[in-house]
Design an enzyme around this catalytic site. Sequence first.
Site, PDB file in Angstrom:
ATOM      1  N   ARG A  38       0.819  -1.218   0.000  1.00 30.23           N
ATOM      2  CA  ARG A  38       0.000   0.000   0.000  1.00 30.23           C
ATOM      3  C   ARG A  38       0.855   1.271   0.000  1.00 30.23           C
ATOM      4  O   ARG A  38       0.475   2.278   0.595  1.00 30.23           O
ATOM      5  CB  ARG A  38      -0.973   0.031   1.186  1.00 30.23           C
ATOM      6  CG  ARG A  38      -2.241  -0.763   0.892  1.00 30.23           C
ATOM      7  CD  ARG A  38      -3.370  -0.392   1.847  1.00 30.23           C
ATOM      8  NE  ARG A  38      -4.019  -1.625   2.272  1.00 30.23           N
ATOM      9  CZ  ARG A  38      -4.134  -2.012   3.519  1.00 30.23           C
ATOM     10  NH1 ARG A  38      -3.677  -1.278   4.503  1.00 30.23           N
ATOM     11  NH2 ARG A  38      -4.717  -3.140   3.819  1.00 30.23           N
ATOM     12  N   TYR A 165     -14.236 -13.026   0.711  1.00 28.80           N
ATOM     13  CA  TYR A 165     -14.984 -11.802   0.363  1.00 28.80           C
ATOM     14  C   TYR A 165     -16.268 -12.145  -0.394  1.00 28.80           C
ATOM     15  O   TYR A 165     -17.317 -11.545  -0.165  1.00 28.80           O
ATOM     16  CB  TYR A 165     -14.121 -10.878  -0.502  1.00 28.80           C
ATOM     17  CG  TYR A 165     -13.149 -10.039   0.271  1.00 28.80           C
ATOM     18  CD1 TYR A 165     -13.584  -8.977   1.082  1.00 28.80           C
ATOM     19  CD2 TYR A 165     -11.784 -10.283   0.210  1.00 28.80           C
ATOM     20  CE1 TYR A 165     -12.691  -8.194   1.791  1.00 28.80           C
ATOM     21  CE2 TYR A 165     -10.872  -9.502   0.919  1.00 28.80           C
ATOM     22  CZ  TYR A 165     -11.333  -8.451   1.713  1.00 28.80           C
ATOM     23  OH  TYR A 165     -10.444  -7.682   2.418  1.00 28.80           O
TER      24      TYR A 165
END
Length: 369
Positions: A38, A165
Amino acid sequence: MEQDNYILPKNFPELKNETFLQAARGEETQHVPVWCMRQAGRYLPEFREARAGKDFFETCRSPEACCELTLQPLRRFPFDAAIIFCDILVVPQALGMEVLMVPGKGPTFPEPLKEPEDLLRLKPQVDVAAELGYVFKAITLTRHKLEGKVPLIGFTGAPWTLMTYMIEGAGSPTMSKAKRWLYCHPEASHKLLRQLTDVIVEYLLGQVSAGAQALQVFESHAGCLGPVQFNEFALPYLRDIARRVKEKLKESGLDMVPMIVFAKDAHYALEDLSQSRYEVVGLDWTVDPKEARERTGGRVSLQGNMDPCGLYAPKEKIGEIVKKMVEGFGTQRYIANLGHGLYPDMDPDHVGAFVEAVHTHSKQLQEQK
Protein backbone atom coordinates in the site's frame (compact mmCIF):
# COMPACT_ATOMS: atom_id res chain seq x y z
CA MET A 1 4.72 6.65 -32.86
CA GLU A 2 5.91 7.37 -29.33
CA GLN A 3 2.33 7.05 -28.08
CA ASP A 4 2.15 3.56 -29.62
CA ASN A 5 5.25 2.49 -27.69
CA TYR A 6 3.59 3.54 -24.46
CA ILE A 7 0.69 1.22 -24.95
CA LEU A 8 2.62 -1.76 -26.31
CA PRO A 9 4.40 -4.13 -23.92
CA LYS A 10 7.76 -3.87 -25.69
CA ASN A 11 10.81 -1.59 -25.98
CA PHE A 12 10.70 -0.99 -22.22
CA PRO A 13 13.41 1.30 -20.81
CA GLU A 14 16.46 -0.46 -19.40
CA LEU A 15 16.23 -1.25 -15.66
CA LYS A 16 18.61 0.91 -13.59
CA ASN A 17 18.01 -0.56 -10.11
CA GLU A 18 17.85 -4.36 -9.96
CA THR A 19 18.36 -4.70 -6.20
CA PHE A 20 14.82 -5.90 -5.48
CA LEU A 21 14.93 -8.54 -8.24
CA GLN A 22 18.40 -9.68 -7.19
CA ALA A 23 17.26 -10.18 -3.59
CA ALA A 24 14.12 -12.00 -4.78
CA ARG A 25 16.21 -14.35 -6.93
CA GLY A 26 18.66 -15.00 -4.09
CA GLU A 27 21.53 -13.10 -5.71
CA GLU A 28 23.96 -10.89 -3.79
CA THR A 29 22.94 -7.28 -3.14
CA GLN A 30 24.88 -4.22 -1.95
CA HIS A 31 22.03 -3.10 0.30
CA VAL A 32 18.65 -4.45 1.40
CA PRO A 33 15.90 -3.41 -1.04
CA VAL A 34 12.70 -1.97 0.40
CA TRP A 35 9.15 -1.30 -0.70
CA CYS A 36 5.84 -1.07 1.21
CA MET A 37 2.52 -2.77 0.72
CA ARG A 38 0.00 0.00 0.00
CA GLN A 39 2.83 2.43 -0.76
CA ALA A 40 0.40 4.02 -3.23
CA GLY A 41 -2.22 4.90 -0.64
CA ARG A 42 -4.25 7.35 1.39
CA TYR A 43 -1.37 8.33 3.70
CA LEU A 44 -0.11 10.50 0.79
CA PRO A 45 -1.89 13.87 0.40
CA GLU A 46 -1.31 13.75 -3.38
CA PHE A 47 -3.05 10.35 -3.49
CA ARG A 48 -6.07 11.72 -1.61
CA GLU A 49 -6.17 14.70 -3.96
CA ALA A 50 -5.99 12.53 -7.11
CA ARG A 51 -8.71 10.21 -5.79
CA ALA A 52 -11.06 12.91 -4.45
CA GLY A 53 -14.67 12.43 -5.57
CA LYS A 54 -13.85 9.50 -7.85
CA ASP A 55 -15.29 5.99 -7.63
CA PHE A 56 -12.64 3.53 -6.44
CA PHE A 57 -13.17 0.83 -9.08
CA GLU A 58 -13.56 3.47 -11.80
CA THR A 59 -10.04 4.58 -10.84
CA CYS A 60 -8.87 0.95 -11.05
CA ARG A 61 -10.25 0.78 -14.59
CA SER A 62 -8.29 3.85 -15.73
CA PRO A 63 -4.72 2.91 -16.80
CA GLU A 64 -3.67 6.58 -16.63
CA ALA A 65 -5.02 7.00 -13.07
CA CYS A 66 -3.42 3.73 -11.88
CA CYS A 67 -0.13 4.71 -13.45
CA GLU A 68 -0.11 8.11 -11.72
CA LEU A 69 -1.00 6.61 -8.32
CA THR A 70 1.71 3.94 -8.71
CA LEU A 71 4.35 6.57 -9.48
CA GLN A 72 3.44 9.02 -6.68
CA PRO A 73 5.33 7.30 -3.82
CA LEU A 74 8.44 6.92 -6.01
CA ARG A 75 8.62 10.69 -6.45
CA ARG A 76 8.86 11.03 -2.66
CA PHE A 77 10.86 8.00 -1.53
CA PRO A 78 13.78 5.93 -2.91
CA PHE A 79 11.78 2.67 -2.91
CA ASP A 80 13.46 -0.22 -4.73
CA ALA A 81 10.24 -1.43 -6.37
CA ALA A 82 6.85 -0.18 -7.49
CA ILE A 83 3.62 -2.16 -7.17
CA ILE A 84 0.82 -1.46 -9.61
CA PHE A 85 -2.17 0.34 -8.09
CA CYS A 86 -5.17 -1.99 -8.31
CA ASP A 87 -7.30 -4.16 -6.02
CA ILE A 88 -7.58 -7.90 -5.41
CA LEU A 89 -11.36 -7.78 -5.89
CA VAL A 90 -11.16 -7.14 -9.63
CA VAL A 91 -11.02 -10.96 -9.97
CA PRO A 92 -14.50 -11.57 -8.45
CA GLN A 93 -15.73 -8.73 -10.68
CA ALA A 94 -14.30 -10.56 -13.71
CA LEU A 95 -16.31 -13.62 -12.62
CA GLY A 96 -19.47 -11.50 -12.80
CA MET A 97 -19.94 -10.39 -9.18
CA GLU A 98 -20.79 -6.82 -8.30
CA VAL A 99 -18.38 -5.17 -5.85
CA LEU A 100 -18.80 -1.67 -4.46
CA MET A 101 -16.33 0.35 -2.40
CA VAL A 102 -18.49 1.92 0.29
CA PRO A 103 -16.91 4.93 2.08
CA GLY A 104 -16.34 4.13 5.75
CA LYS A 105 -17.15 0.45 5.22
CA GLY A 106 -14.80 -0.80 2.52
CA PRO A 107 -15.51 -3.38 -0.18
CA THR A 108 -19.07 -4.66 -0.28
CA PHE A 109 -20.76 -7.37 -2.37
CA PRO A 110 -24.49 -6.52 -2.63
CA GLU A 111 -25.25 -10.17 -3.54
CA PRO A 112 -22.68 -12.47 -1.91
CA LEU A 113 -22.62 -16.24 -2.46
CA LYS A 114 -24.83 -17.87 0.18
CA GLU A 115 -25.31 -21.47 -0.91
CA PRO A 116 -23.51 -23.76 -3.40
CA GLU A 117 -26.17 -23.21 -6.06
CA ASP A 118 -25.09 -19.55 -6.14
CA LEU A 119 -21.93 -20.69 -7.92
CA LEU A 120 -24.11 -20.92 -11.04
CA ARG A 121 -24.23 -17.10 -11.00
CA LEU A 122 -20.51 -16.98 -11.77
CA LYS A 123 -19.28 -16.97 -15.37
CA PRO A 124 -18.19 -20.53 -16.22
CA GLN A 125 -15.51 -19.14 -18.56
CA VAL A 126 -13.75 -15.81 -18.13
CA ASP A 127 -12.08 -13.96 -20.99
CA VAL A 128 -9.34 -12.54 -18.78
CA ALA A 129 -7.94 -10.21 -21.47
CA ALA A 130 -11.41 -8.72 -22.05
CA GLU A 131 -12.41 -8.48 -18.37
CA LEU A 132 -9.06 -7.40 -16.88
CA GLY A 133 -7.30 -5.85 -19.87
CA TYR A 134 -7.40 -2.47 -18.12
CA VAL A 135 -4.96 -3.83 -15.51
CA PHE A 136 -2.61 -5.03 -18.27
CA LYS A 137 -2.77 -1.60 -19.94
CA ALA A 138 -1.99 0.09 -16.61
CA ILE A 139 1.04 -2.20 -16.13
CA THR A 140 2.38 -1.52 -19.62
CA LEU A 141 1.89 2.24 -19.32
CA THR A 142 3.48 2.32 -15.85
CA ARG A 143 6.44 0.20 -16.92
CA HIS A 144 7.19 2.76 -19.65
CA LYS A 145 6.62 5.77 -17.39
CA LEU A 146 8.88 4.31 -14.68
CA GLU A 147 11.72 4.81 -17.19
CA GLY A 148 13.61 1.87 -15.70
CA LYS A 149 13.89 3.50 -12.28
CA VAL A 150 12.78 0.35 -10.37
CA PRO A 151 11.02 -2.94 -11.20
CA LEU A 152 7.23 -3.14 -11.31
CA ILE A 153 5.36 -5.73 -9.23
CA GLY A 154 2.02 -7.18 -10.31
CA PHE A 155 -0.27 -8.97 -7.86
CA THR A 156 -3.42 -10.92 -7.16
CA GLY A 157 -5.46 -12.07 -4.22
CA ALA A 158 -5.18 -15.80 -3.47
CA PRO A 159 -8.19 -18.10 -3.98
CA TRP A 160 -9.12 -18.56 -0.31
CA THR A 161 -8.89 -14.82 0.43
CA LEU A 162 -11.07 -13.99 -2.59
CA MET A 163 -13.54 -16.71 -1.60
CA THR A 164 -13.94 -15.14 1.85
CA TYR A 165 -14.98 -11.80 0.36
CA MET A 166 -17.33 -13.43 -2.14
CA ILE A 167 -19.18 -15.30 0.62
CA GLU A 168 -18.93 -12.83 3.52
CA GLY A 169 -19.93 -9.93 1.26
CA ALA A 170 -17.46 -7.66 3.08
CA GLY A 171 -14.58 -7.82 5.53
CA SER A 172 -15.23 -9.96 8.62
CA PRO A 173 -13.32 -10.58 11.86
CA THR A 174 -14.20 -14.30 11.94
CA MET A 175 -14.84 -15.27 8.29
CA SER A 176 -17.46 -17.61 9.78
CA LYS A 177 -19.74 -17.64 6.71
CA ALA A 178 -16.86 -18.60 4.43
CA LYS A 179 -15.51 -21.14 6.91
CA ARG A 180 -18.98 -22.66 7.21
CA TRP A 181 -18.69 -23.51 3.50
CA LEU A 182 -15.43 -25.40 4.17
CA TYR A 183 -17.14 -27.57 6.80
CA CYS A 184 -20.60 -27.92 5.22
CA HIS A 185 -19.85 -27.67 1.49
CA PRO A 186 -16.26 -28.88 0.93
CA GLU A 187 -16.91 -29.96 -2.67
CA ALA A 188 -18.48 -26.64 -3.62
CA SER A 189 -15.62 -24.85 -1.83
CA HIS A 190 -13.05 -26.72 -3.91
CA LYS A 191 -15.03 -26.01 -7.07
CA LEU A 192 -14.97 -22.27 -6.34
CA LEU A 193 -11.28 -22.33 -5.37
CA ARG A 194 -10.43 -24.16 -8.61
CA GLN A 195 -12.43 -21.64 -10.64
CA LEU A 196 -10.62 -18.76 -8.96
CA THR A 197 -7.25 -20.45 -9.47
CA ASP A 198 -7.87 -20.82 -13.22
CA VAL A 199 -8.65 -17.10 -13.56
CA ILE A 200 -5.73 -16.07 -11.33
CA VAL A 201 -3.20 -18.06 -13.40
CA GLU A 202 -4.33 -16.35 -16.62
CA TYR A 203 -4.45 -12.99 -14.85
CA LEU A 204 -0.85 -13.30 -13.59
CA LEU A 205 0.38 -14.45 -17.01
CA GLY A 206 -1.31 -11.43 -18.56
CA GLN A 207 0.43 -9.17 -16.05
CA VAL A 208 3.87 -10.56 -16.95
CA SER A 209 3.05 -10.31 -20.64
CA ALA A 210 2.11 -6.66 -20.04
CA GLY A 211 5.42 -5.91 -18.31
CA ALA A 212 5.24 -6.96 -14.64
CA GLN A 213 8.72 -7.96 -13.43
CA ALA A 214 7.63 -9.78 -10.25
CA LEU A 215 4.34 -11.13 -8.88
CA GLN A 216 2.91 -11.19 -5.36
CA VAL A 217 0.05 -13.43 -4.26
CA PHE A 218 -1.82 -12.05 -1.25
CA GLU A 219 -3.33 -14.70 1.05
CA SER A 220 -4.46 -11.97 3.43
CA HIS A 221 -6.99 -14.13 5.30
CA ALA A 222 -4.80 -17.16 6.00
CA GLY A 223 -4.89 -16.35 9.72
CA CYS A 224 -8.50 -17.40 10.21
CA LEU A 225 -7.64 -20.94 9.08
CA GLY A 226 -5.87 -23.53 11.20
CA PRO A 227 -3.13 -25.76 9.76
CA VAL A 228 -5.55 -28.54 8.72
CA GLN A 229 -7.87 -26.26 6.75
CA PHE A 230 -4.98 -24.23 5.34
CA ASN A 231 -3.40 -27.42 4.02
CA GLU A 232 -6.66 -28.47 2.39
CA PHE A 233 -8.19 -25.23 1.12
CA ALA A 234 -5.34 -22.73 0.69
CA LEU A 235 -1.90 -24.28 0.26
CA PRO A 236 -2.71 -26.60 -2.70
CA TYR A 237 -4.06 -23.65 -4.69
CA LEU A 238 -1.12 -21.39 -3.81
CA ARG A 239 1.22 -24.15 -5.02
CA ASP A 240 -0.86 -24.74 -8.13
CA ILE A 241 -0.69 -21.05 -9.05
CA ALA A 242 3.12 -20.93 -8.77
CA ARG A 243 3.58 -24.18 -10.68
CA ARG A 244 1.20 -23.31 -13.52
CA VAL A 245 2.39 -19.73 -13.92
CA LYS A 246 6.02 -20.87 -14.17
CA GLU A 247 5.18 -23.67 -16.62
CA LYS A 248 3.13 -21.35 -18.84
CA LEU A 249 5.75 -18.58 -18.76
CA LYS A 250 8.27 -21.13 -19.99
CA GLU A 251 5.91 -22.44 -22.70
CA SER A 252 5.12 -18.90 -23.87
CA GLY A 253 8.77 -17.83 -24.00
CA LEU A 254 8.05 -15.03 -21.53
CA ASP A 255 10.61 -13.93 -18.94
CA MET A 256 10.60 -15.97 -15.73
CA VAL A 257 9.75 -13.56 -12.93
CA PRO A 258 10.20 -14.03 -9.18
CA MET A 259 7.01 -14.81 -7.28
CA ILE A 260 6.22 -13.79 -3.71
CA VAL A 261 3.63 -15.47 -1.48
CA PHE A 262 2.32 -13.45 1.47
CA ALA A 263 0.07 -15.54 3.71
CA LYS A 264 -0.69 -13.21 6.61
CA ASP A 265 -0.75 -14.88 10.04
CA ALA A 266 0.12 -18.29 8.57
CA HIS A 267 3.17 -18.64 10.80
CA TYR A 268 2.22 -22.33 11.22
CA ALA A 269 2.85 -22.89 7.48
CA LEU A 270 6.30 -21.34 6.99
CA GLU A 271 7.99 -24.62 6.14
CA ASP A 272 5.29 -25.53 3.61
CA LEU A 273 5.24 -22.06 2.05
CA SER A 274 9.01 -22.16 1.60
CA GLN A 275 8.56 -25.33 -0.49
CA SER A 276 5.78 -24.07 -2.73
CA ARG A 277 7.78 -22.87 -5.78
CA TYR A 278 7.74 -19.21 -4.73
CA GLU A 279 11.12 -17.46 -4.64
CA VAL A 280 10.07 -15.20 -1.76
CA VAL A 281 7.94 -15.75 1.35
CA GLY A 282 6.42 -12.59 2.84
CA LEU A 283 6.07 -12.40 6.61
CA ASP A 284 3.83 -10.43 8.96
CA TRP A 285 5.17 -8.90 12.17
CA THR A 286 4.19 -11.84 14.42
CA VAL A 287 7.11 -13.92 13.09
CA ASP A 288 10.62 -13.64 14.54
CA PRO A 289 13.15 -13.01 11.69
CA LYS A 290 15.78 -15.47 12.96
CA GLU A 291 13.18 -18.16 13.53
CA ALA A 292 11.80 -17.58 10.01
CA ARG A 293 15.30 -18.04 8.58
CA GLU A 294 15.74 -21.32 10.47
CA ARG A 295 12.33 -22.68 9.55
CA THR A 296 12.64 -21.83 5.85
CA GLY A 297 16.11 -23.40 5.76
CA GLY A 298 17.67 -21.07 3.18
CA ARG A 299 15.23 -22.28 0.51
CA VAL A 300 13.74 -18.84 -0.18
CA SER A 301 14.31 -15.13 0.19
CA LEU A 302 12.23 -13.48 2.92
CA GLN A 303 10.22 -10.26 2.84
CA GLY A 304 8.87 -8.17 5.69
CA ASN A 305 8.11 -7.68 8.45
CA MET A 306 8.04 -4.50 10.53
CA ASP A 307 4.83 -3.86 12.44
CA PRO A 308 3.16 -1.04 10.45
CA CYS A 309 2.31 0.66 13.76
CA GLY A 310 6.05 1.03 14.33
CA LEU A 311 5.77 3.96 11.91
CA TYR A 312 3.88 5.92 14.57
CA ALA A 313 7.09 5.96 16.63
CA PRO A 314 9.51 8.91 16.55
CA LYS A 315 11.94 8.77 13.63
CA GLU A 316 14.96 7.80 15.79
CA LYS A 317 12.97 4.88 17.20
CA ILE A 318 12.02 3.79 13.65
CA GLY A 319 15.75 3.62 12.90
CA GLU A 320 16.32 1.39 15.94
CA ILE A 321 13.43 -0.94 15.01
CA VAL A 322 14.74 -1.23 11.44
CA LYS A 323 18.32 -1.91 12.56
CA LYS A 324 17.16 -4.75 14.80
CA MET A 325 14.96 -6.16 12.02
CA VAL A 326 17.75 -6.11 9.41
CA GLU A 327 20.17 -7.69 11.89
CA GLY A 328 17.60 -10.46 12.51
CA PHE A 329 17.06 -11.26 8.83
CA GLY A 330 20.61 -10.57 7.64
CA THR A 331 21.40 -8.43 4.61
CA GLN A 332 21.16 -11.12 1.90
CA ARG A 333 18.12 -12.85 0.37
CA TYR A 334 16.04 -10.25 2.15
CA ILE A 335 13.53 -7.60 1.04
CA ALA A 336 12.48 -5.13 3.72
CA ASN A 337 8.79 -4.31 3.96
CA LEU A 338 6.11 -3.88 6.58
CA GLY A 339 4.22 -6.87 7.96
CA HIS A 340 1.07 -5.49 6.32
CA GLY A 341 0.01 -2.43 4.32
CA LEU A 342 0.49 1.21 5.27
CA TYR A 343 -2.43 2.75 7.20
CA PRO A 344 -4.13 5.95 5.96
CA ASP A 345 -3.20 8.05 9.02
CA MET A 346 0.54 7.46 8.75
CA ASP A 347 2.98 10.35 8.37
CA PRO A 348 4.78 10.27 4.99
CA ASP A 349 7.93 11.59 6.70
CA HIS A 350 7.99 8.49 8.89
CA VAL A 351 7.68 6.29 5.80
CA GLY A 352 10.68 8.16 4.41
CA ALA A 353 12.57 7.51 7.67
CA PHE A 354 11.79 3.79 7.37
CA VAL A 355 13.11 3.58 3.79
CA GLU A 356 16.24 5.57 4.64
CA ALA A 357 16.92 3.45 7.74
CA VAL A 358 16.73 0.22 5.72
CA HIS A 359 19.25 1.50 3.19
CA THR A 360 21.59 3.03 5.78
CA HIS A 361 21.66 0.17 8.28
CA SER A 362 21.87 -2.57 5.65
CA LYS A 363 24.82 -0.84 3.94
CA GLN A 364 26.59 -0.46 7.31
CA LEU A 365 25.99 -4.11 8.23
CA GLN A 366 27.18 -5.21 4.80
CA GLU A 367 30.41 -3.19 5.17
CA GLN A 368 31.09 -4.76 8.57
CA LYS A 369 31.21 -8.25 7.04
